[in-house]
Structures are given as C-alpha cells and as structure tokens.
Design a protein around this motif. Sequence first.
Motif, short mmCIF file in Angstrom:
data_model
loop_
_atom_site.label_atom_id
_atom_site.label_comp_id
_atom_site.label_asym_id
_atom_site.label_seq_id
_atom_site.Cartn_x
_atom_site.Cartn_y
_atom_site.Cartn_z
N GLY A 45 38.12 35.61 38.31
CA GLY A 45 36.92 36.22 39.22
C GLY A 45 36.48 37.45 38.44
N GLY A 46 35.14 37.57 38.50
CA GLY A 46 34.51 38.92 38.01
C GLY A 46 33.44 38.42 36.89
N SER A 47 32.07 38.36 37.40
CA SER A 47 30.99 38.23 36.51
C SER A 47 31.08 36.97 36.05
CB SER A 47 30.84 39.06 35.52
OG SER A 47 30.56 40.48 36.10
N LEU A 48 31.66 35.73 36.60
CA LEU A 48 31.64 34.39 36.18
C LEU A 48 30.15 33.87 36.34
CD1 LEU A 48 33.51 32.44 34.80
CD2 LEU A 48 34.40 31.93 37.28
N LYS A 49 29.69 33.23 35.43
CA LYS A 49 28.29 32.81 35.52
C LYS A 49 28.09 31.56 34.66
CE LYS A 49 27.17 36.46 32.47
NZ LYS A 49 27.52 37.86 32.57
N GLY A 80 33.24 30.14 46.02
CA GLY A 80 32.02 31.16 46.27
C GLY A 80 32.25 31.90 47.29
N ASN A 81 32.26 33.16 46.88
CA ASN A 81 32.38 34.31 47.69
C ASN A 81 30.86 35.06 47.90
OD1 ASN A 81 32.87 36.82 49.33
ND2 ASN A 81 34.04 37.79 47.33
N TRP A 82 30.45 34.65 49.26
CA TRP A 82 29.04 35.27 49.46
C TRP A 82 28.91 36.64 49.79
CZ3 TRP A 82 24.87 31.75 51.87
CH2 TRP A 82 24.66 30.48 50.92
N LYS A 83 30.13 37.40 50.22
CA LYS A 83 30.19 38.60 50.41
C LYS A 83 29.16 38.76 51.62
CE LYS A 83 31.80 39.92 45.97
NZ LYS A 83 31.63 40.74 44.87
N MET A 84 28.46 39.99 51.74
CA MET A 84 27.66 40.36 52.96
C MET A 84 26.21 39.79 52.53
SD MET A 84 27.46 43.96 55.14
CE MET A 84 26.13 44.69 54.31
N TYR A 99 42.55 36.26 40.13
CA TYR A 99 42.73 37.52 39.12
C TYR A 99 41.20 37.88 38.71
CZ TYR A 99 42.86 40.36 35.34
OH TYR A 99 42.79 41.59 33.98
N GLU A 100 40.95 39.30 39.53
CA GLU A 100 39.64 39.73 39.52
C GLU A 100 39.76 41.21 38.86
OE1 GLU A 100 36.73 37.51 42.08
OE2 GLU A 100 37.72 39.08 43.59
N PRO A 101 39.60 41.19 37.76
CA PRO A 101 39.45 42.55 37.12
C PRO A 101 38.56 43.57 37.90
CG PRO A 101 39.39 41.28 35.40
CD PRO A 101 39.32 40.14 36.56
N TRP A 124 36.70 45.83 37.26
CA TRP A 124 35.75 46.52 36.20
C TRP A 124 34.72 45.36 35.96
CZ3 TRP A 124 35.94 44.30 31.65
CH2 TRP A 124 37.26 43.64 31.32
N ALA A 125 35.17 44.17 36.38
CA ALA A 125 34.22 42.87 35.93
C ALA A 125 33.55 42.47 36.88
CB ALA A 125 35.11 41.82 35.24
N ILE A 126 33.85 42.77 38.40
CA ILE A 126 33.26 42.24 39.26
C ILE A 126 31.72 42.84 39.42
CG2 ILE A 126 33.19 42.48 41.81
CD1 ILE A 126 36.29 42.33 41.81
N GLY A 127 30.87 42.06 39.32
CA GLY A 127 29.35 42.41 39.67
C GLY A 127 28.74 43.20 38.59
N THR A 128 29.61 43.16 37.50
CA THR A 128 28.82 44.21 36.44
C THR A 128 28.24 43.53 35.32
OG1 THR A 128 31.08 44.15 35.51
CG2 THR A 128 30.81 46.12 36.82
N SER A 143 39.04 43.10 46.21
CA SER A 143 39.26 44.59 45.86
C SER A 143 38.31 45.24 46.66
CB SER A 143 38.89 44.66 44.24
OG SER A 143 37.50 44.17 44.02
N GLU A 144 36.90 44.66 47.05
CA GLU A 144 36.23 45.47 47.76
C GLU A 144 36.78 46.02 49.17
OE1 GLU A 144 32.78 42.86 47.93
OE2 GLU A 144 32.69 43.22 45.57
N ARG A 145 37.54 45.00 49.76
CA ARG A 145 38.30 45.65 51.08
C ARG A 145 39.56 46.57 50.81
NH1 ARG A 145 36.80 42.86 55.61
NH2 ARG A 145 38.64 44.11 56.43
N GLY A 197 37.34 29.20 39.55
CA GLY A 197 37.13 30.86 39.78
C GLY A 197 36.64 30.95 41.03
N LEU A 198 36.49 32.11 41.29
CA LEU A 198 35.93 32.86 42.41
C LEU A 198 34.77 33.84 41.91
CD1 LEU A 198 36.23 33.50 45.66
CD2 LEU A 198 37.83 35.43 45.02
N ILE A 199 33.64 33.19 42.62
CA ILE A 199 32.26 33.49 42.11
C ILE A 199 31.61 34.29 43.14
CG2 ILE A 199 30.19 32.50 41.31
CD1 ILE A 199 32.61 30.10 40.76
N GLY A 200 31.28 35.50 43.04
CA GLY A 200 30.25 36.33 43.75
C GLY A 200 28.96 35.98 43.59
N GLY A 201 28.39 37.04 42.94
CA GLY A 201 26.76 37.07 42.74
C GLY A 201 26.18 35.57 42.49
P1 PGA Z 1 31.13 38.65 41.04
O1 PGA Z 1 32.23 38.71 42.22
O2 PGA Z 1 31.02 37.20 40.48
O3 PGA Z 1 29.89 38.98 41.48
O4 PGA Z 1 31.25 39.49 39.79
C1 PGA Z 1 33.25 38.10 42.08
C2 PGA Z 1 34.12 38.46 43.29
O5 PGA Z 1 34.08 39.64 43.76
O6 PGA Z 1 34.80 37.57 44.01
#
Ligand code: PGA
Length: 253
Positions: A211-215, A10-14, A167-169, A171-175, A99-101, A231-235
Amino acid sequence: MPTPKPLIAGNWKMNGLRASKGEFEAMIAGATPELVGRADILVCPPVTLLTLFADFAAGSPVSVGAQDTHTETFGAYTGFLSAEMLADAGASAVIVGHSERRAILDETDAMVHAKTLAAWRAGLAAIICVGETRAERDAGTAVSVVERQLAHSVPDGATDDRLVIAYEPIWAIGTGLTPTSADIEYMHGHIRDLLVARFGVEGRGMRILYGGSLKPSNAKEILAIPNVDGGLIGGASLKAADFLAIASAVPAR
Ligand code: PGA
C-alpha cells in the motif's frame, strides 16, 4: 504450495457519502468472473456506508470491510464500534493499525494486537498495517521497524484466512511516491520469511499487500513483484475505474 490468492482492498478513509453509491455499484458491476478469479475484492468504506454497501454487495463477489475496531464487545465506550457491530453491519474484514491511526491517535502495537484479537473473536479477517517513516527508511532502519511492528502487532494463532499484512511505507501514502521494486521485493520477502518462521506453512498462505500510492499506472509493475499478494489502495480506490484498473493489473497466477 501455491501462492496466496491476491486481495485488492480499497480503503476509503474519511471519504464517501450516500451519493457515492454509484461508484460502489460500478465496482460491483466491474467485478467480472475473470477479475474475481484472479483477485478477491474488498472495499472498506466509512462505517456510515457499511450496511448500505453490504446490502448492495450481497450475492456479489465483492466484500466490504471496516477501517478500525474497538477491542471490547459492547459497553460504555461513546463513539466507538465493536468488531461484533462491524460484522453485524456486514463487514468481513477490518483494517487495524493504519499509520494514520498510529500517528493521529498514538495507536501502539499492543493496541493493534488487541484489536486483531477482537476482529478474530467476531469472525473478521484483520488487515494489519505496518510500514516505516521516511526518516526511518533514510536511517536504514525500515526493516527493523517493520520487524518490530509485526512481532508486537500480530497475535499468536494467526491463520492465512484471517490475517492479512499490509506493508505501507508511510512516506508513500498519498504522496505519489513509491519505493523501488527492489525495495518492495526485499521487504515483502522479508515479511514472508518472518511469517513462515513464526507460523510455519500457514505463513506461506498469508497475504502480504503493498500500500502507498498504488494506482493504475504503477499497478502492473508492483503487483507482479514476488510476495506482493495484492494491494491496499487509498485515493485510487474512490473511483471505480481506477480501482478496477488496479484489480485488472493483478497477474494471472
Ligand atoms: P494511498 O493510501 O493509496 O492514497 O497512498 C494507501 C493507504 O493509506 O492505505
């Protein structure tokens, strides 16, 4: 050779305040022997919560990690944190080159390479993020972009216990968008081939996360794709119920 044990990270980000500790405690409570038998569980909160979470997680099968590191050990680098500090705070891994960094701070592959070496120096596993933009995918260059990122970001001497690729496309992150299963399978298979070509048998044991919108609703399908080792999971990692549901979707291997 058996496939690598999956990792759900899990990537909690900020995101996250001390009041979020209940979610983390629920994650620990939900990390049953059955679940952790199938996948390793890692949570990367903001650094402000790292020691708190590491203390909670002590003695549990859940690990904590960080989201970035500086390359130096200590010194006059106001506001930065070294890999040694992250390890001292209880981290066992660090995400590098998210990719955000790369986008916000212009982090280059060379910087990601140096940060990975810093992580290893401190005894941390490095989770190196790669992935193409929408424009690059549309132009048909996604594979070559990822190849270039891997070639320049991953240092020599990588081993399967201290290198994880995510591997995090972009365009798939947070979308809410994800690539097709066929596209994920192709990219992950290609990354595997590159790792094996470079690191031999060690490359077979390296985990390649998607990673990228995995839910919860797409985890079962995505986590069953060959060479998707978690997976690497954000939201969806901010809520224990969602994060645990994703982890539960890891197929028994
Ligand atoms: P997301 O982010 O699951 O919110 O799309 C993934 C990430 O940026 O690692």
